[in-house]
Design a protein around this motif. Structure first.
Motif, PDB file in Angstrom:
ATOM      1  N   VAL A  87      -5.460  -6.440  29.536  1.00 53.81           N
ATOM      2  CA  VAL A  87      -4.535  -6.129  28.451  1.00 53.81           C
ATOM      3  C   VAL A  87      -4.006  -4.712  28.646  1.00 53.81           C
ATOM      4  N   CYS A  89      -2.014  -1.788  26.760  1.00 47.93           N
ATOM      5  CA  CYS A  89      -1.664  -1.401  25.398  1.00 47.93           C
ATOM      6  C   CYS A  89      -1.422   0.109  25.313  1.00 47.93           C
ATOM      7  N   THR A 112      -8.804 -10.487  21.581  1.00 51.93           N
ATOM      8  CA  THR A 112      -8.324 -11.107  22.829  1.00 51.93           C
ATOM      9  C   THR A 112      -9.140 -12.339  23.179  1.00 51.93           C
ATOM     10  N   ASN A 136       0.053 -15.968  29.181  1.00 49.62           N
ATOM     11  CA  ASN A 136       0.290 -14.528  29.069  1.00 49.62           C
ATOM     12  C   ASN A 136       1.272 -14.211  27.952  1.00 49.62           C
ATOM     13  N   SER A 137       2.355 -14.983  27.885  1.00 47.88           N
ATOM     14  CA  SER A 137       3.390 -14.725  26.873  1.00 47.88           C
ATOM     15  C   SER A 137       2.852 -14.961  25.463  1.00 47.88           C
ATOM     16  N   ARG A 140       0.312 -12.154  24.519  1.00 52.80           N
ATOM     17  CA  ARG A 140       0.957 -10.862  24.242  1.00 52.80           C
ATOM     18  C   ARG A 140       1.617 -10.865  22.869  1.00 52.80           C
ATOM     19  N   SER A 141       2.310 -11.974  22.543  1.00 55.18           N
ATOM     20  CA  SER A 141       2.978 -12.063  21.249  1.00 55.18           C
ATOM     21  C   SER A 141       1.972 -12.015  20.094  1.00 55.18           C
ATOM     22  N   ASP A 144       0.133  -8.495  19.952  1.00 54.59           N
ATOM     23  CA  ASP A 144       1.028  -7.417  19.521  1.00 54.59           C
ATOM     24  C   ASP A 144       1.250  -7.460  18.017  1.00 54.59           C
ATOM     25  N   VAL A 154       0.755  -3.747  22.098  1.00 53.34           N
ATOM     26  CA  VAL A 154       0.347  -4.502  23.289  1.00 53.34           C
ATOM     27  C   VAL A 154       1.602  -4.774  24.112  1.00 53.34           C
ATOM     28  N   THR A 155       1.673  -4.166  25.285  1.00 55.32           N
ATOM     29  CA  THR A 155       2.873  -4.284  26.117  1.00 55.32           C
ATOM     30  C   THR A 155       2.807  -5.443  27.106  1.00 55.32           C
ATOM     31  N   ARG A 156       1.596  -5.804  27.518  1.00 55.23           N
ATOM     32  CA  ARG A 156       1.501  -6.843  28.542  1.00 55.23           C
ATOM     33  C   ARG A 156       0.092  -7.418  28.556  1.00 55.23           C
ATOM     34  N   VAL A 157      -0.010  -8.723  28.850  1.00 57.45           N
ATOM     35  CA  VAL A 157      -1.295  -9.395  28.988  1.00 57.45           C
ATOM     36  C   VAL A 157      -1.247 -10.240  30.261  1.00 57.45           C
TER      37      VAL A 157
END
Length: 294
Positions: A87, A89, A112, A136-137, A140-141, A144, A154-157
């Motif tokens: 993750v 963040c 998570t 992943n999408s 992340r949604s 976040d 949270v910018t990316r997973v």
């Protein structure tokens, strides 16, 4: 007295210096005054009031990479596997990060894990192995949105690794091996098929070319025969024209006819039927021969 004043000045200076704080780039300090949130210090020099102000939290505003340990999850078709995630963040609100939740990073790790279990529980094994971008999408949604009250973005997973059970891995390897063998057999069959098609096409083209050659030869032969007939007809017409020009009488014409019959017989005919008018011409020829001998 001077010594006392000097001592007091030194003490005050030491207190002031001790309460000077420099906040570096990408850092933030949360300040409490008498136990209540007062301010968030950003980059620069700040002075804290002694015994009144307190630095409640120091934090970095840089993006963090959290590599959580593998989590056991169960798919919709009841296959247990181990998945670990990474993750990315960043702290965006120091105040919310300080007062929003106890131990935010631990809370993010647990969130998570539960989110991952919920998402994988809606997918079957094959979908789980082939839908990493979807997982992943979604994660992340969800993360976040859930971490907004905590001051975390949270910018990316990323799903780092998926480990099915050993039995499933062996079955998948057998399936992949069988699939490769099937594709190999298909390619070999396609090669034989293509070779047979090309061979048939070659024979077809050869027959077509041979037929075209025979057709062309027949056409040329017919053209030659037609040309020969035309030449004969032209010669005959020319002869008749010449006979007409010299005003040949019936005797000469009949004599020419006899010569034509002689060519037709050519010494091989056993029986020739001669018209009556030409028979009279034969008598004329005999008379001419007698006169010549005299």
């Amino acid at each position: 007295m001077i010594w006392l004043i000097s001592s007091i000045c030194v003490v005050l200076l030491a207190v002031i210096v001790a309460n000077i704080r420099i906040v570096a780039q990408s850092k933030a300090f949360v300040i409490e005054r008498l136990g209540k949130y007062c301010a968030t210090w950003q980059v620069g020099i700040h002075i804290k009031i002694p015994l009144i102000d307190r630095i409640a939290n120091r934090m970095s505003l840089k993006e963090k990479v959290l590599d959580f340990p593998p989590q056991p999850v169960i798919t919709r078709d009841n296959v247990t596997m181990s998945i670990d995630t990474v993750v990315y963040c960043q702290i965006t609100e120091p105040k919310l990060y300080t007062y929003g939740v106890e131990n935010p990073m631990n809370a993010l790790e647990n969130l998570t894990a539960t989110t991952l279990r919920n998402i994988i529980g809606e997918l079957e094994l094959d979908e789980t192995l082939t839908s990493r971008d979807v997982i992943n999408s979604k994660m992340r949604s969800i993360l976040d949105e859930a971490t907004d009250p905590w001051g975390i973005k949270v910018t990316r997973v990323e799903v780092k690794n998926i480990e099915p059970p050993q039995a499933i891995q062996e079955a998948m390897e057998k399936q992949m091996r069988a699939e490769r063998e099937r594709r190999e057999q298909i390619l070999i069959a396609e090669g034989h098929k293509q070779a047979a098609i090309l061979e048939a096409e070659g024979k077809k083209q050869a027959l077509i070319l041979e037929s075209e050659a025979q057709k062309e030869a027949a056409i040329q032969k017919a053209k030659g025969e037609a040309e020969a007939i035309r030449e004969v007809q032209q010669a005959t017409a020319q002869g008749l024209k010449m006979i007409k020009e010299v005003s040949a009488d019936d005797s000469v014409i009949r004599l020419r006819a006899l010569e034509a019959f002689e060519k037709v017989a050519d010494g091989q005919a056993t029986k020739i039927i001669i018209p009556s008018d030409i028979q009279s011409a034969a008598g004329l020829v005999t008379s001419l021969q007698e006169l010549t001998h005299k």
